[in-house]
Design an enzyme around this catalytic site. Sequence first.
Site, short mmCIF file in Angstrom:
data_model
loop_
_atom_site.label_atom_id
_atom_site.label_comp_id
_atom_site.label_asym_id
_atom_site.label_seq_id
_atom_site.Cartn_x
_atom_site.Cartn_y
_atom_site.Cartn_z
CB ALA A 71 -13.12 12.28 -3.75
CD GLN A 73 -15.81 19.17 -1.30
OE1 GLN A 73 -14.85 19.55 -0.63
NE2 GLN A 73 -16.58 20.01 -1.96
CB SER A 74 -9.43 14.94 -2.59
OG SER A 74 -8.13 14.68 -2.13
CG ASN A 75 -9.92 16.10 3.56
OD1 ASN A 75 -10.54 17.15 3.64
ND2 ASN A 75 -10.45 14.93 3.91
CB CYS A 77 -6.85 17.24 -4.11
SG CYS A 77 -6.70 15.70 -5.05
#
Length: 322
Positions: A71, A73-75, A77
């Site tokens: 997403a 706001q992917s943690n 990534c």
Amino acid sequence: MKSLPREQIAHLPTKIEPLKNLTEALNGPKIYVKRDDQTGLAFGGNKTRKLEFLVAEAKKQGKRTLITTGALQSNHCRQTAAAAARFGFDCILILTGSEPQFPSANYLLDQLFGAEVVFTDRRKRDDRLKEEYEKAIIAGRNPYLVPYGGSNSTGAMGYVFAIQELISQSGDFDWIIFPSSSGGTQAGMVVGAKVFDLQTKILGISVDEDEEVLRDRVKLLAEEVIHQLELNVEIKSCEILVNAAYCLAGYGVLTKNELISINAFAKEEGLLLDPVYTGRAAGGMLDLINKGFFKRTDKVLFWHTGGTPGLFAEQFRGIIRE
Ligand SMILES: *Cc1c(COP(=O)(O)O)cnc(C)c1O
């Protein structure tokens, strides 16, 4: 058990702390927290433990680029981009959604780590990932595909050994509670509990899937972990505990459940939760406590999986304080 290449990245062991004030306020079971929000890599989180095995595998295979998806706001990534920077890989991120006008939180950090970002919509995510992966091969960038959430059997190894770490600290919890989504964390824990003989019940609070989908996903991953480690054990579906009562609003949608837990943990303990994952799981835990789900004498370990940069994401501006 087969030994696998592992890169030392995380600050381990992560601390276990008693949450005395919350325990007292709730008049419930004894609550503790395991601080995987403090794994040390770029604000930490559970993906760091997975990346120890994924990065090691990428290095062993002589790869030069880490490519993954998540997403906006992917943690996952964010931590992958940080690991790429640290270990000298290029990083390509396929993020779902559209480019925001003002980068914030995890997405801002992705940029700081020098990741190349491609935006796509959710339905086309996996095709876009494949496309970019193939493009990178043709361009001679030697890409290593990090799966969604870092959740293949290699990534899940991080949580097999997290259970060994937990036992070395204290094995006597009755419950482990944590947010579960792509399933790698739970699959690793379940296999770890089997291998290292931990009796604690491991209950994943689903962040975005119904019970059956998540349980099947965890089971499949657990079987792959067992295969990769060349173990001779079996995981039954009934050993995979999942509660999907708190995800009905959908992924990343802030509800009263998350607001209550984020504010309670902050006010009672000075401890930060995130709006998407740990807020949801901790809210579920508080609700279960209020409903008398646990015995008063139980010791409950809330496994904090990180994600706190999400507090500063544009989408939650002005709505997190109760
Ligand atoms: C990714 C993530 C999870 C979920 O872990 P899975 O292994 O995908 O189930 C939980 N909490 C946070 C903060 C995460 O970033």
